[in-house]
Design an enzyme around this catalytic site. Structure first.
Site, PDB file in Angstrom:
ATOM      1  N   TYR A   1       0.845  -1.199   0.000  1.00 28.09           N
ATOM      2  CA  TYR A   1       0.000   0.000   0.000  1.00 28.09           C
ATOM      3  C   TYR A   1       0.885   1.256   0.000  1.00 28.09           C
ATOM      4  O   TYR A   1       0.524   2.298  -0.526  1.00 28.09           O
ATOM      5  CB  TYR A   1      -0.962  -0.033   1.187  1.00 28.09           C
TER       6      TYR A   1
ATOM      7  N   LYS B   1      -2.951   8.314   3.120  1.00 27.90           N
ATOM      8  CA  LYS B   1      -4.168   8.169   3.938  1.00 27.90           C
ATOM      9  C   LYS B   1      -3.948   8.698   5.351  1.00 27.90           C
ATOM     10  O   LYS B   1      -4.872   9.242   5.964  1.00 27.90           O
ATOM     11  CB  LYS B   1      -4.635   6.716   3.971  1.00 27.90           C
TER      12      LYS B   1
HETATM   13  P1  NAD Z   1     -12.647   3.653  -7.680  1.00 25.21           P
HETATM   14  O1  NAD Z   1     -11.551   3.409  -8.664  1.00 25.21           O
HETATM   15  O2  NAD Z   1     -13.994   3.261  -8.066  1.00 25.21           O
HETATM   16  O3  NAD Z   1     -12.635   5.180  -7.242  1.00 25.21           O
HETATM   17  C1  NAD Z   1     -11.492   5.990  -7.235  1.00 25.21           C
HETATM   18  C2  NAD Z   1     -11.859   7.252  -7.972  1.00 25.21           C
HETATM   19  O4  NAD Z   1     -10.803   8.213  -7.924  1.00 25.21           O
HETATM   20  C3  NAD Z   1     -12.166   6.999  -9.446  1.00 25.21           C
HETATM   21  O5  NAD Z   1     -13.472   7.393  -9.754  1.00 25.21           O
HETATM   22  C4  NAD Z   1     -11.170   7.891 -10.157  1.00 25.21           C
HETATM   23  O6  NAD Z   1     -11.674   8.443 -11.364  1.00 25.21           O
HETATM   24  C5  NAD Z   1     -10.943   8.960  -9.109  1.00 25.21           C
HETATM   25  N1  NAD Z   1      -9.788   9.786  -9.414  1.00 25.21           N
HETATM   26  C6  NAD Z   1      -8.499   9.401  -9.612  1.00 25.21           C
HETATM   27  N2  NAD Z   1      -7.762  10.451  -9.964  1.00 25.21           N
HETATM   28  C7  NAD Z   1      -8.584  11.531  -9.981  1.00 25.21           C
HETATM   29  C8  NAD Z   1      -8.409  12.910 -10.297  1.00 25.21           C
HETATM   30  N3  NAD Z   1      -7.223  13.414 -10.669  1.00 25.21           N
HETATM   31  N4  NAD Z   1      -9.483  13.739 -10.217  1.00 25.21           N
HETATM   32  C9  NAD Z   1     -10.692  13.258  -9.844  1.00 25.21           C
HETATM   33  N5  NAD Z   1     -10.920  11.976  -9.553  1.00 25.21           N
HETATM   34  C10 NAD Z   1      -9.876  11.116  -9.622  1.00 25.21           C
HETATM   35  O7  NAD Z   1     -12.178   2.884  -6.349  1.00 25.21           O
HETATM   36  P2  NAD Z   1     -12.763   2.929  -4.862  1.00 25.21           P
HETATM   37  O8  NAD Z   1     -12.201   1.727  -4.217  1.00 25.21           O
HETATM   38  O9  NAD Z   1     -14.212   3.146  -4.895  1.00 25.21           O
HETATM   39  O10 NAD Z   1     -12.031   4.194  -4.232  1.00 25.21           O
HETATM   40  C11 NAD Z   1     -12.717   5.295  -3.643  1.00 25.21           C
HETATM   41  C12 NAD Z   1     -12.048   5.726  -2.362  1.00 25.21           C
HETATM   42  O11 NAD Z   1     -12.176   4.693  -1.383  1.00 25.21           O
HETATM   43  C13 NAD Z   1     -10.565   6.015  -2.466  1.00 25.21           C
HETATM   44  O12 NAD Z   1     -10.227   7.114  -1.651  1.00 25.21           O
HETATM   45  C14 NAD Z   1      -9.942   4.755  -1.894  1.00 25.21           C
HETATM   46  O13 NAD Z   1      -8.657   5.004  -1.392  1.00 25.21           O
HETATM   47  C15 NAD Z   1     -10.925   4.467  -0.790  1.00 25.21           C
HETATM   48  N6  NAD Z   1     -10.905   3.123  -0.216  1.00 25.21           N
HETATM   49  C16 NAD Z   1     -10.994   2.031  -1.022  1.00 25.21           C
HETATM   50  C17 NAD Z   1     -10.998   0.753  -0.457  1.00 25.21           C
HETATM   51  C18 NAD Z   1     -11.050  -0.485  -1.312  1.00 25.21           C
HETATM   52  O14 NAD Z   1     -10.656  -1.544  -0.842  1.00 25.21           O
HETATM   53  N7  NAD Z   1     -11.555  -0.413  -2.530  1.00 25.21           N
HETATM   54  C19 NAD Z   1     -10.907   0.613   0.930  1.00 25.21           C
HETATM   55  C20 NAD Z   1     -10.833   1.763   1.735  1.00 25.21           C
HETATM   56  C21 NAD Z   1     -10.825   3.006   1.138  1.00 25.21           C
HETATM   57  O1  0WE Z   2      -7.172   2.901  -1.393  1.00 27.00           O
HETATM   58  C1  0WE Z   2      -7.198   1.868  -2.038  1.00 27.00           C
HETATM   59  C2  0WE Z   2      -6.877   1.906  -3.504  1.00 27.00           C
HETATM   60  C3  0WE Z   2      -5.834   2.935  -3.810  1.00 27.00           C
HETATM   61  C4  0WE Z   2      -5.221   2.881  -5.181  1.00 27.00           C
HETATM   62  C5  0WE Z   2      -5.179   1.742  -5.965  1.00 27.00           C
HETATM   63  C6  0WE Z   2      -4.548   1.786  -7.211  1.00 27.00           C
HETATM   64  C7  0WE Z   2      -4.418   0.561  -8.075  1.00 27.00           C
HETATM   65  C8  0WE Z   2      -4.246   0.923  -9.530  1.00 27.00           C
HETATM   66  C9  0WE Z   2      -4.611   4.020  -5.637  1.00 27.00           C
HETATM   67  N1  0WE Z   2      -3.996   4.074  -6.835  1.00 27.00           N
HETATM   68  C10 0WE Z   2      -3.966   2.992  -7.607  1.00 27.00           C
HETATM   69  N2  0WE Z   2      -3.310   3.065  -8.815  1.00 27.00           N
HETATM   70  C11 0WE Z   2      -3.341   2.091  -9.730  1.00 27.00           C
HETATM   71  O2  0WE Z   2      -2.675   2.193 -10.783  1.00 27.00           O
HETATM   72  N3  0WE Z   2      -7.496   0.684  -1.397  1.00 27.00           N
HETATM   73  C12 0WE Z   2      -7.689   0.707   0.014  1.00 27.00           C
HETATM   74  C13 0WE Z   2      -7.555  -0.615  -2.080  1.00 27.00           C
HETATM   75  C14 0WE Z   2      -6.204  -1.217  -1.965  1.00 27.00           C
HETATM   76  O3  0WE Z   2      -5.210  -0.849  -2.797  1.00 27.00           O
HETATM   77  C15 0WE Z   2      -4.079  -1.522  -2.412  1.00 27.00           C
HETATM   78  C16 0WE Z   2      -4.374  -2.336  -1.312  1.00 27.00           C
HETATM   79  C17 0WE Z   2      -5.731  -2.136  -1.012  1.00 27.00           C
HETATM   80  C18 0WE Z   2      -6.501  -2.741   0.098  1.00 27.00           C
HETATM   81  C19 0WE Z   2      -2.797  -1.473  -2.941  1.00 27.00           C
HETATM   82  C20 0WE Z   2      -1.798  -2.273  -2.377  1.00 27.00           C
HETATM   83  C21 0WE Z   2      -2.088  -3.082  -1.280  1.00 27.00           C
HETATM   84  C22 0WE Z   2      -3.361  -3.132  -0.740  1.00 27.00           C
END
Ligand code: NAD
Ligand code: 0WE
Length: 265
Positions: free
Chosen positions: A155, A162
C-alpha cells in the site's frame, strides 16, 4: 421520510458500478437526497452518465482534482444548479503502479507528490472551493483505509497519503467547526473496486480479511453507503474530525489467529 430529504449532496469519485462512490450515491438516493455527481476523465463519461440517470441525477460534471481551475468551475456550476450544498463526498485516490508494487523506499519524488496531490490535497482544495456554497450543518466526508495506521504490504505511499488525509480531516474539522460544518472519514475494509483491481496480492488479502475480522464478513459498497448516510445526516450532528471504521471490526484485533490455532489444534 428519508434521512437526507431536501439535502443537496455531491459525490466525487464515481468510476463505475463497483465504486464506493456508487454505493454512497445509491444510499443517498434512497434517503431522498438531491444528487450531484463528479468524475474524472472523458473516458469515464460513458460509464458515469448512465449511472447518474439511474438515480435521477441531473448534475454530472467532469472534474480533475489536480486542476485548481476545474475545481473552481465545478464549485460555481454546483452553486448555480443547487444553490447551497449540504453534503460533499470525496471518494478519490490515486498512486502510480510503481509506487504500489516496489518497496516503499524506492518511491520517486514525482510519485510521492502525485499520490499526495490527488489523494490528499484534493480534499483541502475541494473544501476551500466549496466553502462559500456550503450550508451551515453541512457534512464533508472522505474515504480512507487502515493502511494509514498499520503497514499493509504494497500500500506504500497510499498508506502515507491516507495518514495525511485522516490528519487533514481533523484540521479541516477544527477550522470549519465554528461554521458548524463537519468533516469525517470512513475507513473501509478492502472492497473489489477498480482501484483494487490488479493490486498484487489483493485476492489473498481480501480472503484473509474475512477470516480475521470479528464479523467474519467482507465489506460492501452498500455497507459504506449506509454509514455515509449516517455521517451526512443530522443523526451524526456532534461528530466531526472522526475516522469511522466500516471494517467488520478488523482494526480492533491485534493478534490474528486462524480458528484452528485458537482451538490449539
Ligand atoms: P474507484 O476506482 O472506483 O474510485 C477511485 C476514484 O478516484 C475513481 O473514480 C477515479 O476516477 C478517481 N480519481 C483518480 N484520480 C482523480 C483525479 N485526478 N481527479 C478526480 N478523480 C480522480 O475505487 P474505490 O475503491 O471506490 O475508491 C474510492 C475511495 O475509497 C478512495 O479514496 C480509496 O482510497 C478508498 N478506499 C478504497 C478501499 C477499497 O478496498 N476499494 C478501501 C478503503 C478506502
Ligand atoms: O485505497 C485503495 C486503492 C488505492 C489505489 C489503488 C490503485 C491501483 C491501480 C490508488 N492508486 C492505484 N493506482 C493504480 O494504478 N485501497 C484501500 C484498495 C487497496 O489498494 C491496495 C491495497 C488495497 C486494500 C494497494 C496495495 C495493497 C493493498
Amino acid at each position: 421520510m428519508g434521512l437526507l430529504e431536501g439535502k443537496n449532496a455531491l459525490v466525487f469519485g464515481l468510476a463505475n458500478e463497483r465504486s464506493i462512490a456508487w454505493g454512497i450515491t445509491q444510499a443517498f438516493k434512497r434517503e431522498g437526497a438531491n444528487l450531484g455527481i463528479s468524475y474524472a476523465g472523458e473516458m469515464l463519461e460513458k460509464r458515469v452518465k448512465p449511472l447518474a440517470e439511474q438515480v435521477g441525477c441531473k448534475w454530472v460534471e467532469e472534474c480533475d482534482v489536480t486542476k485548481d481551475d476545474q475545481i473552481k468551475i465545478t464549485a460555481e456550476k454546483a452553486a448555480k444548479h443547487f444553490g447551497k450544498i449540504d453534503v460533499l463526498v470525496h471518494s478519490i485516490a490515486f498512486a502510480g503502479k510503481d509506487e504500489l508494487s516496489r518497496p516503499y523506499y524506492e518511491t520517486s519524488r514525482e510519485g510521492f507528490k502525485n499520490a499526495m496531490d490527488i489523494s490528499v490535497y484534493s480534499l483541502v482544495a475541494l473544501a476551500n472551493a466549496f466553502l462559500p456554497y456550503l450550508n451551515p450543518n453541512a457534512s464533508i466526508m472522505c474515504l480512507t483505509y487502515y493502511g494509514s495506521v498499520k503497514v499493509a504490504p504494497n500500500y506504500n505511499v497510499m498508506g502515507v497519503a491516507k495518514a495525511a488525509l485522516e490528519s487533514s480531516t481533523r484540521y479541516l474539522a477544527y477550522d470549519l467547526g465554528p461554521k458548524k460544518i463537519r468533516v469525517n472519514a470512513i475507513s473501509a475494509g478492502p472492497i473489489r473496486t477498480l482501484a483494487a483491481a490488479g493490486v498484487g496480492g489483493f485476492r489473498d488479502m481480501y480472503k484473509h480479511f474475512a477470516d480475521a475480522a470479528p464479523l467474519r464478513e467482507n465489506v460492501t459498497i452498500e455497507d459504506v453507503g449506509n454509514s455515509a448516510v449516517f455521517l451526512a445526516s443530522d443523526l451524526s450532528a456532534r461528530i466531526t474530525g472522526e475516522v469511522l471504521y466500516v471494517d467488520s471490526g478488523f482494526n480492533t484485533v491485534g493478534v490474528q489467529m486462524t480458528e484452528k490455532q485458537e482451538k490449539g489444534e
